[in-house]
Enzyme design. Structure first.
Site, mmCIF file in Angstrom:
data_model
loop_
_atom_site.group_PDB
_atom_site.id
_atom_site.type_symbol
_atom_site.label_atom_id
_atom_site.label_comp_id
_atom_site.label_asym_id
_atom_site.label_seq_id
_atom_site.Cartn_x
_atom_site.Cartn_y
_atom_site.Cartn_z
ATOM 1 N N VAL A 196 0.849 -1.190 0.000
ATOM 2 C CA VAL A 196 0.000 0.000 0.000
ATOM 3 C C VAL A 196 0.884 1.238 0.000
ATOM 4 C CG1 VAL A 196 -1.672 1.341 1.347
ATOM 5 C CG2 VAL A 196 -1.896 -1.135 1.212
ATOM 6 N N ALA A 241 4.369 4.110 2.973
ATOM 7 C CA ALA A 241 3.942 2.853 2.338
ATOM 8 C C ALA A 241 4.076 1.738 3.368
ATOM 9 C CB ALA A 241 4.803 2.545 1.124
ATOM 10 N N LYS A 242 3.538 0.606 3.080
ATOM 11 C CA LYS A 242 3.741 -0.573 3.919
ATOM 12 C C LYS A 242 3.357 -1.795 3.107
ATOM 13 C CE LYS A 242 5.065 -1.198 8.232
ATOM 14 N NZ LYS A 242 5.941 -0.315 9.018
ATOM 15 N N GLY A 243 3.921 -2.922 3.479
ATOM 16 C CA GLY A 243 3.571 -4.155 2.775
ATOM 17 C C GLY A 243 3.519 -5.292 3.758
#
Ligand code: NAD
Length: 552
Positions: A196, A241-243
């Site tokens: 994201v 962001a992050k995943g």
């Protein structure tokens, strides 16, 4: 919600003043798309009766009614009809009350004297839009917490409605399913993965990758939003962001972890890159995982791209000090807070929840400063010793046994008991949602330093603030990690490596500056440290959005 069906939006206006009813009727009557159908009740009781009798899409609510006043009015309507969005329309021009209302779940807080057709209809449309995406896959308790924190800060800032709506949701999300082979060659596992990117305005996006059995799009979206505020708070040129991959990594062998990581890296490779989005470690991932992502990406483009990830081994262009940076940053900030609170660290005690990357380093650096570590925990157990735990012995034990379970130089306690220990400094450094309305009044620390992301709920915040606990909020307390990640990215793009001293000195300066700005804002605006930190971050992003203008 029947907006889409074209039959009009059914608005229930609970208001006792006929002049204001007339005004709202006129303003809404001018709207053609959507068409609003207004119903009216003159008291709370009549409003609740109508809610039972007729379909309602959205409630416009005056707080001062003949049979109810202030926030109590909102709370009673909300508990009666929890699924229906509520926009408050009031004469009370009170920013603290407004912040409390959106924190409690109101979609918006409009002041009657400032009402216009645009502000009213836009507020209703946005409120309906938010409610419609409530069931979207990114919805989760954690995402709602991130949104409510944001809305509270936005209310204090008087943030433009359009920017507010834009920042409330991630700009780009990628959902993938990916298979990987188990060591037993015939076994294949298919799992879900996410990346994201919350805001693309500030430069490339930046944020960790998490491997955990509870990862969801909602969790990753909340973490991406917090990354945006965190980067902006410490003035880094990144959006958030992050995943993550929904899997328990502790059940995987090294080979399985590598195959899973390489396939996930391939799936997200279209949207990552040194100028696009730069992953880093988070829960369940480490420098070894980052090395595999870097290698996979480099294989695909045909040359080495160290700057595609941060938190990788130093031999591959990793920054010196990155591995311990988050824990080190937590401790730099605790030193600043202690100075402010006039606490003598060498006479203080600390309790650390989570003994992974962040927790173990925070514990180590605190003990180097003379702080007595009386409790630590991980996913397996908690250990308590009122005379102080030996860091070298703990680290050696975990190095050999991976977990704290079985460590004998202290009493075994649960994670819940650990959080409630009497201490000067409490560092949650494991999971989100640990300090809640349920246990907040039993938390006995003086200083709470949030190593983890989202460990404290808004309800718990209120209790802790009332008790006078000084909070170093997550987006400030754990910003050391992304700051040294930024240094790593800078070094990789310039092919020039810094010394450990250089890294630590720059890190300290940046965190001290962020602490001071947050504290000043908290004092100037008379808000808590979390809201102040969010306001610092959000303001910078909002300014950048306005400066870039609108495309096309
Ligand atoms: P990690 O995987 O290295 O360690 C996590 C620790 O938490 C482990 O000791 C694990 O056993 C423990 N844990 C897991 N479930 C638990 C439970 N139910 N109760 C108690 N302990 C439990 O992860 P990390 O990188 O140290 O991250 C910890 C937190 O810090 C996360 O919230 C993460 O988002 C945040 N964070 C990490 C970094 C970073 O650079 N690694 C940066 C900023 C924020």
């Amino acid at each position: 919600m029947n907006v889409a069906s074209g039959s009009g939006v059914k608005v229930l206006f609970i208001e006792d003043n006929p002049i204001h009813v007339g005004l709202v009727k006129t303003l809404l009557g001018e709207s053609r798309a959507p068409i609003f159908q207004l119903q009216h009740a003159g008291s709370l009781q009549d409003g609740l009766k109508l809610l039972e009798a007729v379909p309602v899409d959205i409630i416009l609510l005056d707080l001062t009614l003949p049979d109810s006043e202030d926030l109590d009015t909102f709370i009673r309507v909300r508990s009666f009809a929890p699924a229906i969005p509520i926009v408050i329309v009031t004469s009370l021009d009170d920013v603290k009350l407004a912040a409390k209302a959106v924190e409690a779940g109101a979609q918006d807080y409009l002041v009657k004297t400032q009402l216009s057709r645009t502000s009213l209809t836009r507020s209703l449309r946005y409120a309906i839009e938010r409610t419609r995406v409530r069931d979207a896959e990114w919805d989760s308790p954690m995402f709602r917490l991130a949104q409510r924190q944001f809305l509270k800060a936005a209310q204090y800032m008087g943030l433009d409605d359009n920017i507010r709506q834009r920042l409330l949701f991630p700009q780009r999300t990628l959902v993938v399913t990916l298979p990987f082979r188990r060591d037993h060659y015939t076994e294949v596992e298919t799992v879900f993965g996410y990346r994201v990117q919350h805001i693309l305005t500030m430069g490339p996006t930046k944020g960790g990758i998490r491997y955990h059995q509870d990862v969801s799009l909602g969790e990753v979206s909340a973490l991406a939003m917090w990354m945006s505020w965190k980067c902006a708070l410490v003035h880094l040129p990144f959006g958030g962001a992050k995943g993550g991959v929904r899997i328990d990594p502790t059940g995987l062998t090294g080979h399985e972890l590598q195959r899973l990581t390489r396939r996930f890296a391939t799936e997200i490779s279209p949207i990552i890159g040194p100028e696009k989005d730069i992953p880093a470690p988070d829960m369940g991932t480490n420098e070894r995982v980052m090395a595999w992502i870097m290698d996979t990406y480099s294989q695909q483009v045909g040359y080495s791209v160290p700057a595609v990830v941060t938190g990788k081994p130093v031999v591959l262009g990793g920054a010196r000090g990155r591995n311990e940076a988050t824990g080190r940053g937590v401790v730099y900030l605790i030193e600043e807070a202690a100075r402010h609170l006039k606490m003598n660290l060498s006479e203080s005690t600390a309790v650390i929840q989570g003994f992974g990357n962040v927790g173990s380093h925070a514990a180590l650096f605190l003990s180097d400063l003379g702080v007595k570590i009386i409790g630590v925990s991980d996913a397996t157990t908690g250990i308590y010793n009122r005379n102080g735990l030996s860091m070298s012995s703990l680290l050696e034990y975990v190095g050999q046994n991976r977990f704290l379970e079985g460590y004998s130089e202290g009493d075994e306690i649960t994670n819940q008991e650990l959080l409630e220990l009497e201490c000067d400094i409490l560092v949650p450094a494991a999971l989100q949602n640990q300090i809640t309305a349920e246990n907040a009044d039993r938390i006995k620390c003086r200083l709470l330093a949030e190593g983890a992301n989202g460990p404290t709920t808004l309800e718990a915040d209120e209790v802790l603030n009332e008790k006078g606990v000084f909070i170093l909020p997550d987006i400030l307390a754990n910003a050391g990690g992304v700051t040294v990640s930024y240094f790593e990215w800078v070094q990789d793009t310039q092919n020039y490596m810094w010394s450990l001293d250089e890294v630590n000195q720059r890190l300290k300066r940046i965190l001290q500056d962020a602490f001071q700005r947050t504290l000043n804002r908290a004092e100037k605006n008379n808000v808590d440290m979390r809201t102040a930190a969010l306001m610092e971050g959000i303001e910078r992003v909002a300014q950048a959005k306005l400066a870039r203008g609108l495309f096309p």
